[in-house]
Design a protein around this motif. Structure first.
Motif, PDB file in Angstrom:
ATOM      1  N   ALA A 123       0.815  -1.215   0.000  1.00 35.33           N
ATOM      2  CA  ALA A 123       0.000   0.000   0.000  1.00 35.33           C
ATOM      3  C   ALA A 123       0.849   1.266   0.000  1.00 35.33           C
ATOM      4  CB  ALA A 123      -0.923   0.003   1.216  1.00 35.33           C
ATOM      5  N   PRO A 124       0.334   2.353  -0.567  1.00 37.90           N
ATOM      6  CA  PRO A 124       1.049   3.636  -0.513  1.00 37.90           C
ATOM      7  C   PRO A 124       1.417   3.999   0.918  1.00 37.90           C
ATOM      8  CG  PRO A 124      -0.836   3.800  -1.981  1.00 37.90           C
ATOM      9  CD  PRO A 124      -0.945   2.469  -1.300  1.00 37.90           C
ATOM     10  N   GLY A 125       2.653   4.394   1.116  1.00 36.06           N
ATOM     11  CA  GLY A 125       3.121   4.783   2.437  1.00 36.06           C
ATOM     12  C   GLY A 125       3.616   3.646   3.295  1.00 36.06           C
ATOM     13  N   SER A 126       3.431   2.397   2.854  1.00 38.25           N
ATOM     14  CA  SER A 126       3.839   1.260   3.683  1.00 38.25           C
ATOM     15  C   SER A 126       5.350   1.055   3.627  1.00 38.25           C
ATOM     16  CB  SER A 126       3.125  -0.021   3.237  1.00 38.25           C
ATOM     17  OG  SER A 126       3.465  -0.345   1.904  1.00 38.25           O
ATOM     18  N   GLN A 127       5.899   0.573   4.738  1.00 39.57           N
ATOM     19  CA  GLN A 127       7.330   0.312   4.819  1.00 39.57           C
ATOM     20  C   GLN A 127       7.623  -1.101   4.345  1.00 39.57           C
ATOM     21  OE1 GLN A 127       9.032   0.845   8.711  1.00 39.57           O
ATOM     22  NE2 GLN A 127      11.132   0.828   7.949  1.00 39.57           N
ATOM     23  N   LEU A 128       8.727  -1.263   3.610  1.00 43.92           N
ATOM     24  CA  LEU A 128       9.106  -2.578   3.114  1.00 43.92           C
ATOM     25  C   LEU A 128      10.075  -3.232   4.087  1.00 43.92           C
ATOM     26  CD1 LEU A 128       7.840  -1.319   0.561  1.00 43.92           C
ATOM     27  CD2 LEU A 128       9.587  -2.502  -0.774  1.00 43.92           C
ATOM     28  N   GLY A 129       9.673  -4.371   4.610  1.00 45.00           N
ATOM     29  CA  GLY A 129      10.546  -5.134   5.487  1.00 45.00           C
ATOM     30  C   GLY A 129      11.326  -6.152   4.667  1.00 45.00           C
ATOM     31  N   GLU A 130      12.624  -6.031   4.684  1.00 47.49           N
ATOM     32  CA  GLU A 130      13.462  -6.874   3.834  1.00 47.49           C
ATOM     33  C   GLU A 130      13.300  -8.358   4.138  1.00 47.49           C
ATOM     34  OE1 GLU A 130      18.129  -7.305   3.622  1.00 47.49           O
ATOM     35  OE2 GLU A 130      17.513  -5.341   2.824  1.00 47.49           O
ATOM     36  N   ALA A 131      13.333  -8.708   5.409  1.00 44.91           N
ATOM     37  CA  ALA A 131      13.233 -10.123   5.787  1.00 44.91           C
ATOM     38  C   ALA A 131      11.877 -10.697   5.393  1.00 44.91           C
ATOM     39  CB  ALA A 131      13.457 -10.275   7.290  1.00 44.91           C
ATOM     40  N   ASP A 132      10.820  -9.933   5.639  1.00 46.94           N
ATOM     41  CA  ASP A 132       9.468 -10.389   5.312  1.00 46.94           C
ATOM     42  C   ASP A 132       9.303 -10.575   3.809  1.00 46.94           C
ATOM     43  OD1 ASP A 132       6.551 -10.813   5.829  1.00 46.94           O
ATOM     44  OD2 ASP A 132       6.387  -8.935   4.707  1.00 46.94           O
ATOM     45  N   LEU A 133       9.772  -9.601   3.032  1.00 50.58           N
ATOM     46  CA  LEU A 133       9.628  -9.701   1.583  1.00 50.58           C
ATOM     47  C   LEU A 133      10.445 -10.854   1.015  1.00 50.58           C
ATOM     48  CD1 LEU A 133       9.691  -6.001   0.308  1.00 50.58           C
ATOM     49  CD2 LEU A 133       7.794  -7.618   0.187  1.00 50.58           C
ATOM     50  N   ARG A 157      10.631   5.230  -1.878  1.00 53.23           N
ATOM     51  CA  ARG A 157      11.464   6.323  -1.367  1.00 53.23           C
ATOM     52  C   ARG A 157      12.276   5.817  -0.182  1.00 53.23           C
ATOM     53  NH1 ARG A 157       6.607   7.397   1.380  1.00 53.23           N
ATOM     54  NH2 ARG A 157       6.949   7.828   3.609  1.00 53.23           N
ATOM     55  N   SER A 158      13.490   6.303  -0.067  1.00 52.68           N
ATOM     56  CA  SER A 158      14.387   5.900   1.004  1.00 52.68           C
ATOM     57  C   SER A 158      14.445   7.000   2.057  1.00 52.68           C
ATOM     58  CB  SER A 158      15.781   5.647   0.442  1.00 52.68           C
ATOM     59  OG  SER A 158      16.695   5.322   1.476  1.00 52.68           O
ATOM     60  N   GLU A 159      14.219   6.626   3.306  1.00 51.67           N
ATOM     61  CA  GLU A 159      14.315   7.570   4.414  1.00 51.67           C
ATOM     62  C   GLU A 159      15.489   7.164   5.302  1.00 51.67           C
ATOM     63  OE1 GLU A 159      10.763   8.222   6.593  1.00 51.67           O
ATOM     64  OE2 GLU A 159       9.522   8.568   4.807  1.00 51.67           O
ATOM     65  N   PRO A 160      16.450   8.053   5.505  1.00 50.55           N
ATOM     66  CA  PRO A 160      17.631   7.720   6.314  1.00 50.55           C
ATOM     67  C   PRO A 160      17.236   7.188   7.691  1.00 50.55           C
ATOM     68  CG  PRO A 160      17.936   9.822   5.212  1.00 50.55           C
ATOM     69  CD  PRO A 160      16.504   9.422   4.982  1.00 50.55           C
ATOM     70  N   HIS A 161      17.892   6.096   8.086  1.00 50.13           N
ATOM     71  CA  HIS A 161      17.713   5.469   9.400  1.00 50.13           C
ATOM     72  C   HIS A 161      16.316   4.860   9.593  1.00 50.13           C
ATOM     73  CE1 HIS A 161      21.421   7.541  10.189  1.00 50.13           C
ATOM     74  NE2 HIS A 161      20.840   8.728  10.105  1.00 50.13           N
ATOM     75  N   ARG A 162      15.488   4.875   8.556  1.00 51.77           N
ATOM     76  CA  ARG A 162      14.149   4.293   8.683  1.00 51.77           C
ATOM     77  C   ARG A 162      13.917   3.155   7.701  1.00 51.77           C
ATOM     78  NH1 ARG A 162       9.143   7.722   8.587  1.00 51.77           N
ATOM     79  NH2 ARG A 162       8.364   5.832   9.589  1.00 51.77           N
ATOM     80  N   GLY A 163      14.374   3.311   6.460  1.00 48.99           N
ATOM     81  CA  GLY A 163      14.187   2.250   5.488  1.00 48.99           C
ATOM     82  C   GLY A 163      13.493   2.722   4.228  1.00 48.99           C
ATOM     83  N   LEU A 164      12.866   1.769   3.526  1.00 48.51           N
ATOM     84  CA  LEU A 164      12.213   2.044   2.250  1.00 48.51           C
ATOM     85  C   LEU A 164      10.698   2.024   2.405  1.00 48.51           C
ATOM     86  CD1 LEU A 164      14.377  -0.153  -0.166  1.00 48.51           C
ATOM     87  CD2 LEU A 164      14.595   2.292   0.306  1.00 48.51           C
TER      88      LEU A 164
END
Length: 221
Positions: A33-43, A68-75
């Motif tokens: 979904a728009p705005g959702s964070q991508l968790g690398e391990a989960d994906l 979009r990439s946010e410093p110290h937060r993720g994608l």
């Protein structure tokens, strides 16, 4: 693409390309979904892939502007507001106008065959009154239009814009054209190519994009 009916080598796709396509599709249909964070391990677990090619695929989508990439937060998946509609569709207009010019100058016959087939898929979806199938067929038509130009660069640029356009439509589905209107808009484009009328084709593609901007910006009744 070679002459009609001519056999050509089947392109081999890398794991990164396949993962990129999966992520684009998930963003386009809203499962990411728009705005959702991508968790690398989960994906990585969901896709059944290692983290190396997944990271490369995600960075590819960052470059395309879908993440979009946010410093110290993720994608994060990008978020599109109504204000983004005009920008998306005007960019599409620039690309598709160029594609139309190239089609008329180079390979009108081949484009006509491919677009007639794409139009028939849209007619079928419209007859079923299936909004998702209509959106799929609409997008496929425009992908074929740009691909028929023979320009891989235009095709690459169009890819991200078509996903963004679909994201706009997902958020504003009630403003999607009526089935018969959608078919007629695309039939006119095919007819202009068939008639060899470049001026009419360019006018129609501009009307198609500007009408979409107005329709998506106008408050639903």
């Amino acid at each position: 693409m070679g002459r009609l009916g001519e056999l050509e080598p089947v392109p081999r796709r890398s794991t990164v390309e396949i993962i990129s396509d999966e992520l684009r599709s998930a963003i386009m249909y809203g499962s990411l979904a728009p705005g959702s964070q991508l968790g690398e391990a989960d994906l990585a677990a969901r896709l059944g892939v290692s983290r190396g090619p997944l990271r490369e695929a995600m960075q590819r989508l960052v470059q395309e502007g879908l993440l979009r990439s946010e410093p110290h937060r993720g994608l994060f998946v990008i978020t599109l507001a109504e204000d983004d509609v005009e920008d998306v569709y005007l960019a599409r207009l620039a690309i598709e106008r160029a594609a139309c010019r190239m089609i008329m100058a180079r390979n009108r016959g081949e484009a006509l065959v491919r677009l007639t087939e794409a139009l028939q898929a849209l007619v079928t979806a419209a007859g079923q009154r299936d909004r998702i199938a209509m959106s799929d067929a609409d997008q496929a038509f425009h992908q074929v239009l740009v691909a028929s130009s023979g320009s891989p660069r235009l095709e690459r640029m169009a890819q991200t814009l078509l996903v963004e356009a679909r994201m706009c439509l997902n958020a504003l589905q009630e403003k999607y054209p009526e089935p018969d209107d959608l078919v007629e808009e695309h039939r006119k484009l095919v007819d202009a190519i068939s008639d060899g009328d470049e001026e009419r084709l360019l006018r129609l593609i501009e009307e198609h994009m500007t009408d979409s901007i107005e329709r998506l910006r106008t408050p639903a009744v």
